[in-house]
Design an enzyme around this catalytic site. Structure first.
Site, mmCIF file in Angstrom:
data_model
loop_
_atom_site.group_PDB
_atom_site.id
_atom_site.type_symbol
_atom_site.label_atom_id
_atom_site.label_comp_id
_atom_site.label_asym_id
_atom_site.label_seq_id
_atom_site.Cartn_x
_atom_site.Cartn_y
_atom_site.Cartn_z
ATOM 1 N N GLU A 37 -32.645 4.630 -87.555
ATOM 2 C CA GLU A 37 -31.690 5.707 -87.339
ATOM 3 C C GLU A 37 -31.787 6.778 -88.424
ATOM 4 O OE1 GLU A 37 -27.821 3.981 -86.655
ATOM 5 O OE2 GLU A 37 -28.580 2.779 -85.001
ATOM 6 N N CYS A 40 -30.011 12.108 -93.662
ATOM 7 C CA CYS A 40 -30.161 10.771 -94.234
ATOM 8 C C CYS A 40 -31.287 10.074 -93.470
ATOM 9 C CB CYS A 40 -28.837 10.016 -94.087
ATOM 10 S SG CYS A 40 -28.882 8.367 -94.771
ATOM 11 N N CYS A 81 -34.313 -4.290 -93.409
ATOM 12 C CA CYS A 81 -34.409 -4.335 -94.867
ATOM 13 C C CYS A 81 -34.434 -5.785 -95.306
ATOM 14 C CB CYS A 81 -33.221 -3.617 -95.506
ATOM 15 S SG CYS A 81 -33.360 -3.544 -97.311
ATOM 16 N N CYS A 136 -28.242 -6.993 -98.804
ATOM 17 C CA CYS A 136 -26.972 -6.714 -99.481
ATOM 18 C C CYS A 136 -25.847 -7.183 -98.559
ATOM 19 C CB CYS A 136 -26.839 -5.227 -99.789
ATOM 20 S SG CYS A 136 -28.153 -4.652 -100.886
ATOM 21 N N CYS A 153 -23.953 -4.813 -95.944
ATOM 22 C CA CYS A 153 -24.760 -3.786 -95.286
ATOM 23 C C CYS A 153 -25.209 -4.230 -93.904
ATOM 24 C CB CYS A 153 -25.973 -3.466 -96.155
ATOM 25 S SG CYS A 153 -27.151 -2.393 -95.329
ATOM 26 N N CYS A 209 -21.791 5.814 -93.201
ATOM 27 C CA CYS A 209 -22.533 5.069 -94.211
ATOM 28 C C CYS A 209 -22.397 3.570 -93.999
ATOM 29 C CB CYS A 209 -21.934 5.362 -95.580
ATOM 30 S SG CYS A 209 -22.888 6.503 -96.466
HETATM 31 S S1 SF4 Z 1 -27.828 -1.571 -98.804
HETATM 32 FE FE1 SF4 Z 1 -28.799 -2.330 -96.925
HETATM 33 S S2 SF4 Z 1 -30.596 -1.010 -96.594
HETATM 34 FE FE2 SF4 Z 1 -29.905 -0.710 -98.739
HETATM 35 S S3 SF4 Z 1 -31.136 -2.175 -99.935
HETATM 36 FE FE3 SF4 Z 1 -29.225 -3.241 -99.403
HETATM 37 S S4 SF4 Z 1 -29.695 -4.335 -97.471
HETATM 38 FE FE4 SF4 Z 1 -31.285 -2.789 -97.777
#
Ligand code: SF4
Length: 387
Positions: free
Chosen positions: A99, A112, A119, A123, A126, A348
């Site tokens: 996206e 963005c 990923c 995190c 996220c 976000c």
């Molecule tokens: S916030 Fe999300 S996209 Fe960014 S590094 Fe952490 S897991 Fe990956």
């Protein structure tokens, strides 16, 4: 298929920086100035067909069509929010979707951009991390997001009237784990033959891949943002597991060295996603004040945007204001990010795309969140085992 060629063996000119484009034309036995001509057609005018390049002779256009193409990622959808935010879902060669979000605000237009499909860093707050990881995006797939957004606003002949004034590498993925491709894409963003965006307005946001921050400083001078999210190692280890590898005492000096290397009055941006009762308390603000004493920075507080089964909540406006006031009184420049594009899931932390997960994390996450605790389905943090 090479780094710059597509599955059909053709070189994708969309992803070539100026030196690489010049080398390409030389390899065809052509003059280097052709690189500039073709780059303007591609990036300024959004052309993806050699036949439209009217200042390039027919023989060369045919030669180009035989070995090269201009192929942006496929646009799956484009949504426009009532607040003017736009979101594109694009499909990349690996089959995953990523996206891209455009946010118009206060005379600026910020795009963005995603750097990876999914990923690997997981995190805990996220939504992208919950999708697992599939692939690094190619240069063409990264700059292609700018190309697509730019084209949706028309061409960019005039520097003064551009819809996209800023780019943040803050979409899906950790950009420093796709270093070479992100670097080339950022060079194209800043090149006058590309999108001509100032180095101060191209921002790379990292969760803290320390060796790559060092390397970045050797090769470019874009703005840097650090996704901090916690003021101490114990909490950051939970929220950003990469912290176990590169803890704060290593990470912050690396960021400071990068900023010092820019040799100008530019400051680090600190991104801090605020999670209710997790990192939004006065003691966390006090720790932040101490932690960042030696780091010239501006702080961007991002109220958490909930997504299904995240397990986190957005703090109240009062606690956000209290946190902001404490930092502000300690002398920090602090802003609270306004949530934009919520009605199209473009806020976000809400970017999910559709990742063909190679890590099986999304599978485990779905299974875990369905485990009943006292008979109630719960959002459980996924395992980090695949990192
Ligand atoms: S916030 Fe999300 S996209 Fe960014 S590094 Fe952490 S897991 Fe990956």
């Amino acid at each position: 298929m090479t780094a710059t060629s597509n599955a059909n063996g053709k070189i994708n000119l969309l992803g070539l920086t100026q030196p690489k484009m010049e080398a390409f034309f030389e390899s065809l036995g052509e003059k280097r100035f052709r690189a500039g001509q073709v780059m303007k057609w591609i990036h300024h005018l959004g052309v993806d067909n050699f036949d439209d390049m009217t200042n390039v002779g027919k023989a060369l256009r045919e030669k180009l069509a035989a070995v090269a193409e201009i192929r942006p990622p496929e646009v799956v959808s484009e949504d426009i929010s009532k607040d003017g935010t736009r979101k594109w879902v694009v499909r990349v060669a690996s089959g995953s979707c990523v996206e891209t979000v455009y946010i118009p605000q206060n005379g600026r237009g910020t795009l963005c951009v995603s750097s990876q499909a999914g990923c690997a860093l997981d995190c805990s707050f996220c939504s992208t991390g919950k999708q697992g990881f599939n692939s690094d995006l190619t240069v063409a797939e990264i700059i292609g997001q700018v190309w697509i957004a730019n084209k949706s606003f028309g061409s960019i002949p005039a520097k003064t009237d551009r819809a996209i004034t800023n780019v943040v590498m803050m979409g899906m993925g950790e950009p420093l784990l796709n270093f070479d491709n992100v670097l080339d894409a950022m060079l194209l963003m800043m090149d006058d033959l590309g999108y001509g965006i100032s180095k101060r307005k191209v921002t790379l946001s990292t969760s803290g891949v320390v060796p790559m921050i060092e390397k970045l400083g050797e090769l470019t001078d874009v703005a840097l943002a650090l996704s901090l999210h916690a003021p101490n190692n114990a909490l950051r280890n939970q929220l950003v597991p990469l912290n176990k590898k590169y803890p704060l005492e290593v990470l912050l000096p690396a960021c400071n060295r990068y900023m010092a290397g820019l040799g100008e009055k530019r400051v680090l941006t600190i991104e801090y996603t605020m999670l209710k009762d997790v990192n939004d308390q006065p003691e966390h603000a006090e720790e932040m004040i101490e932690l960042l004493r030696e780091t010239p920075c501006k702080i961007n507080l991002i109220p958490f945007n909930p997504f299904p089964h995240s397990g986190y909540e957005r703090p109240s406006n009062n606690s956000i204001r209290r946190f902001q006031d404490m930092l502000h009184k300690a002398g920090y420049n602090v802003t609270v990010r306004t949530t934009r594009g919520e009605d199209i899931d473009a806020a976000c932390g809400q970017l999910v795309g559709q990742v063909m997960d190679r890590t099986r994390r999304s599978e485990r996450y779905i299974a875990l969140r369905q485990l009943p605790v006292d008979g109630v389905p719960t959002a459980t943090q996924p395992s980090n085992a695949d990192r």
